[in-house]
Design a protein around this motif. Sequence first.
Motif, mmCIF file in Angstrom:
data_model
loop_
_atom_site.group_PDB
_atom_site.id
_atom_site.type_symbol
_atom_site.label_atom_id
_atom_site.label_comp_id
_atom_site.label_asym_id
_atom_site.label_seq_id
_atom_site.Cartn_x
_atom_site.Cartn_y
_atom_site.Cartn_z
ATOM 1 N N GLN B 163 0.869 -1.185 0.000
ATOM 2 C CA GLN B 163 0.000 0.000 0.000
ATOM 3 C C GLN B 163 0.905 1.235 0.000
ATOM 4 O O GLN B 163 1.563 1.521 0.993
ATOM 5 N N ALA B 164 0.914 1.914 -1.149
ATOM 6 C CA ALA B 164 1.786 3.081 -1.255
ATOM 7 C C ALA B 164 1.217 4.240 -0.431
ATOM 8 O O ALA B 164 -0.009 4.389 -0.318
ATOM 9 N N SER B 165 2.096 5.019 0.122
ATOM 10 C CA SER B 165 1.651 6.162 0.930
ATOM 11 C C SER B 165 1.199 7.305 0.010
ATOM 12 O O SER B 165 1.419 7.272 -1.201
ATOM 13 N N GLN B 166 0.576 8.243 0.647
ATOM 14 C CA GLN B 166 0.086 9.419 -0.096
ATOM 15 C C GLN B 166 1.260 10.127 -0.799
ATOM 16 O O GLN B 166 1.109 10.650 -1.901
ATOM 17 N N LYS B 167 2.400 10.113 -0.113
ATOM 18 C CA LYS B 167 3.599 10.756 -0.665
ATOM 19 C C LYS B 167 3.969 10.094 -1.997
ATOM 20 O O LYS B 167 4.315 10.780 -2.968
ATOM 21 N N VAL B 168 3.835 8.794 -2.055
ATOM 22 C CA VAL B 168 4.206 8.021 -3.254
ATOM 23 C C VAL B 168 3.209 8.297 -4.375
ATOM 24 O O VAL B 168 3.604 8.557 -5.528
ATOM 25 N N THR B 169 1.910 8.237 -4.037
ATOM 26 C CA THR B 169 0.910 8.463 -5.088
ATOM 27 C C THR B 169 1.021 9.892 -5.639
ATOM 28 O O THR B 169 0.883 10.116 -6.847
ATOM 29 N N ALA B 170 1.323 10.818 -4.741
ATOM 30 C CA ALA B 170 1.507 12.211 -5.180
ATOM 31 C C ALA B 170 2.694 12.324 -6.136
ATOM 32 O O ALA B 170 2.627 13.019 -7.167
ATOM 33 N N ALA B 171 3.754 11.596 -5.827
ATOM 34 C CA ALA B 171 4.956 11.593 -6.673
ATOM 35 C C ALA B 171 4.646 10.966 -8.027
ATOM 36 O O ALA B 171 5.131 11.442 -9.074
ATOM 37 N N LEU B 172 3.791 9.912 -8.011
ATOM 38 C CA LEU B 172 3.427 9.233 -9.269
ATOM 39 C C LEU B 172 2.597 10.185 -10.154
ATOM 40 O O LEU B 172 2.795 10.253 -11.373
ATOM 41 N N ILE B 173 1.675 10.934 -9.538
ATOM 42 C CA ILE B 173 0.841 11.870 -10.295
ATOM 43 C C ILE B 173 1.719 13.013 -10.871
ATOM 44 O O ILE B 173 1.555 13.418 -12.023
ATOM 45 N N GLN B 174 2.651 13.445 -10.015
ATOM 46 C CA GLN B 174 3.607 14.464 -10.457
ATOM 47 C C GLN B 174 4.383 13.967 -11.691
ATOM 48 O O GLN B 174 4.551 14.708 -12.674
ATOM 49 N N THR B 175 4.805 12.685 -11.638
ATOM 50 C CA THR B 175 5.549 12.078 -12.755
ATOM 51 C C THR B 175 4.654 11.988 -13.989
ATOM 52 O O THR B 175 5.085 12.297 -15.109
ATOM 53 N N LEU B 176 3.400 11.565 -13.762
ATOM 54 C CA LEU B 176 2.447 11.417 -14.874
ATOM 55 C C LEU B 176 2.241 12.764 -15.596
ATOM 56 O O LEU B 176 2.143 12.820 -16.818
ATOM 57 N N ASN B 177 2.190 13.807 -14.796
ATOM 58 C CA ASN B 177 1.893 15.123 -15.365
ATOM 59 C C ASN B 177 3.124 15.837 -15.941
ATOM 60 O O ASN B 177 2.995 16.589 -16.887
ATOM 61 N N HIS B 178 4.295 15.604 -15.358
ATOM 62 C CA HIS B 178 5.425 16.457 -15.721
ATOM 63 C C HIS B 178 6.665 15.753 -16.234
ATOM 64 O O HIS B 178 7.618 16.437 -16.612
ATOM 65 N N ASP B 179 6.714 14.433 -16.187
ATOM 66 C CA ASP B 179 7.952 13.778 -16.633
ATOM 67 C C ASP B 179 8.148 14.014 -18.137
ATOM 68 O O ASP B 179 7.180 13.999 -18.909
ATOM 69 N N ASP B 180 9.407 14.171 -18.510
ATOM 70 C CA ASP B 180 9.720 14.432 -19.911
ATOM 71 C C ASP B 180 9.523 13.179 -20.788
ATOM 72 O O ASP B 180 9.207 13.304 -21.970
ATOM 73 N N ASN B 181 9.735 12.046 -20.190
ATOM 74 C CA ASN B 181 9.702 10.800 -20.961
ATOM 75 C C ASN B 181 8.300 10.184 -20.979
ATOM 76 O O ASN B 181 7.680 10.006 -19.920
ATOM 77 N N VAL B 182 7.836 9.895 -22.193
ATOM 78 C CA VAL B 182 6.486 9.319 -22.340
ATOM 79 C C VAL B 182 6.371 7.954 -21.637
ATOM 80 O O VAL B 182 5.365 7.661 -20.978
ATOM 81 N N ASN B 183 7.425 7.150 -21.811
ATOM 82 C CA ASN B 183 7.390 5.797 -21.202
ATOM 83 C C ASN B 183 7.285 5.869 -19.677
ATOM 84 O O ASN B 183 6.573 5.074 -19.041
ATOM 85 N N VAL B 184 7.995 6.845 -19.124
ATOM 86 C CA VAL B 184 7.946 7.005 -17.660
ATOM 87 C C VAL B 184 6.537 7.426 -17.253
ATOM 88 O O VAL B 184 5.972 6.928 -16.274
ATOM 89 N N ARG B 185 5.931 8.355 -18.075
ATOM 90 C CA ARG B 185 4.578 8.814 -17.755
ATOM 91 C C ARG B 185 3.566 7.654 -17.860
ATOM 92 O O ARG B 185 2.694 7.490 -17.007
ATOM 93 N N LEU B 186 3.742 6.841 -18.925
ATOM 94 C CA LEU B 186 2.843 5.666 -19.079
ATOM 95 C C LEU B 186 3.013 4.688 -17.913
ATOM 96 O O LEU B 186 2.031 4.131 -17.398
ATOM 97 N N ALA B 187 4.275 4.488 -17.494
ATOM 98 C CA ALA B 187 4.547 3.575 -16.357
ATOM 99 C C ALA B 187 3.915 4.113 -15.090
ATOM 100 O O ALA B 187 3.348 3.349 -14.278
ATOM 101 N N ALA B 188 3.970 5.449 -14.928
ATOM 102 C CA ALA B 188 3.359 6.065 -13.742
ATOM 103 C C ALA B 188 1.844 5.852 -13.757
ATOM 104 O O ALA B 188 1.232 5.573 -12.714
ATOM 105 N N LEU B 189 1.264 5.996 -14.977
ATOM 106 C CA LEU B 189 -0.185 5.762 -15.088
ATOM 107 C C LEU B 189 -0.537 4.317 -14.718
ATOM 108 O O LEU B 189 -1.502 4.065 -13.978
ATOM 109 N N ASP B 190 0.263 3.355 -15.185
ATOM 110 C CA ASP B 190 0.051 1.932 -14.827
ATOM 111 C C ASP B 190 0.161 1.729 -13.310
ATOM 112 O O ASP B 190 -0.622 0.991 -12.705
ATOM 113 N N ALA B 191 1.182 2.397 -12.743
ATOM 114 C CA ALA B 191 1.418 2.239 -11.297
ATOM 115 C C ALA B 191 0.274 2.810 -10.475
ATOM 116 O O ALA B 191 0.049 2.384 -9.331
ATOM 117 N N LEU B 192 -0.461 3.773 -11.068
ATOM 118 C CA LEU B 192 -1.585 4.379 -10.323
ATOM 119 C C LEU B 192 -2.875 3.545 -10.416
ATOM 120 O O LEU B 192 -3.820 3.800 -9.663
#
Lengths: 191, 262
Positions: B163-192
């Motif tokens: 169970q990821a903490s709020q800090k982790v999910t927030a970081a994943l959303i941040q990655t989804l929204n702002h990461d430069d790499n599409v693959n990283v953003r897609l991976a973040a979406l999968d992780a969410l």
Amino acid sequence: MKTLRPELEALSDNALMVKVRDGDVDKLGLLFERYKRPLYGFFYGMNKDAELSEDLVQNVFVRILKYRYLFRGDGDFRTWMFHIARNVNHDHFRKNKINAKDSLESWEERLGSTENRSTQFQAEEEMQLLSMAMDQLPDDKREILLLSKYQEKKYKEIGEMLGCTESAVKVKVFRALQELKEVYRKLEAKY
Amino acid sequence: MNRFDMNTMKRDLIEKFRAGLLTQAEQHMLESMIEKEEITLEELSLENLQDKLIAIEPPVPSMDLDHKFYAMLAMQRKSTSSLNWWSQFKIPTLVPRFGLAAATLLIGLAVGYFLRPTSDGAEMSKLSEEVTSLKEMMMLSLLEKESATDRLKAVSLTQDMDQASQKVTAALIQTLNHDDNVNVRLAALDALHPYVKDSSIRQELIRSIAQQRSPLVQVALAELMVAIQEKSSVKELKKLLDDKKTPRDVKKKIEQSIDVLI
């Protein structure tokens, strides 16, 4: 006869029977070797039938095995064994309702046979007549004399076996010997 | 009766006995005296007769008796040993054994229950928390890396967390929204995906739709909205339809998704 180790020979009848009772049934062989002949003598004295006497000896040991758990170890083994022998003898004749062959006739038959003369009557004449006299006694008197013989005159033990006092056994022995003496005299006069 | 009379009577009885001249009354008297041990068998010369009787050698049984006896003994030994074997399975033997076994088991369970290491359990959960915390720290630090591979590793680390903490999910959303790499953003979406039941995360995902410029991420978000039947996302999806920069194929896919959601 089986050869027995000296240390086993030294064991008392009771010690051996206690071992048999506790599961070491092989030790019954030692008791058999010690008592097969007195038992056979007792039965043969009662019925004058060699084959039957052997069967009855066997029956005694079968019963000893069967009822071994009843042996407490505090009484005399020989007394216990002869107690069983008496029961075996009584049971056999009660069951078969046959009496031993008429003893006098039996003896006369044997006296008339030269073969028997040469094989069976090699003991002294006195002993022969005494044996003949024994065979003419009633069963109860013959039995008390045989028990007295094979129990080595232990009247107290015989009393335990017969359910009477030592003094009463002495009187029974007296009566049996009195009649034996009488029969013996008659036979002596006859032969 | 004095001793003299007694001795006279005794001698008289013995003589009459030896001569065979006892009357019935005298016979009874003699027997009575034997019973009382006042006259012995020896005195009546009967002891001698008895000894002769004892001296007669008992007859000797044949060897058949030995054979029969030892055969019987062998049979008995065999049956005793087989009896011992079977007796292991006899009900009267088995019942106490099962009873003992059951009692031992129950005692073992009871002892185990009372002596259970309660402090160890606490320590284990504490240790587990520490490990999760370490993983989070590692994940957050890896997300800061320049290498897209490191950032992908960071996102994949969240999959090992129960169970990821709020800090982790927030970081994943941040990655989804702002990461430069599409693959990283897609991976973040999968992780969410595992956290879409959380309404706040769903809201963040809806808001993320308009922020995405990558057609792949846009399509993935549209499919996720359909999968979770999030009708409130239609407004954001329509924004993509209105946007001229949105590729035509993506618009088509989004239209299909809006149709399903409405």
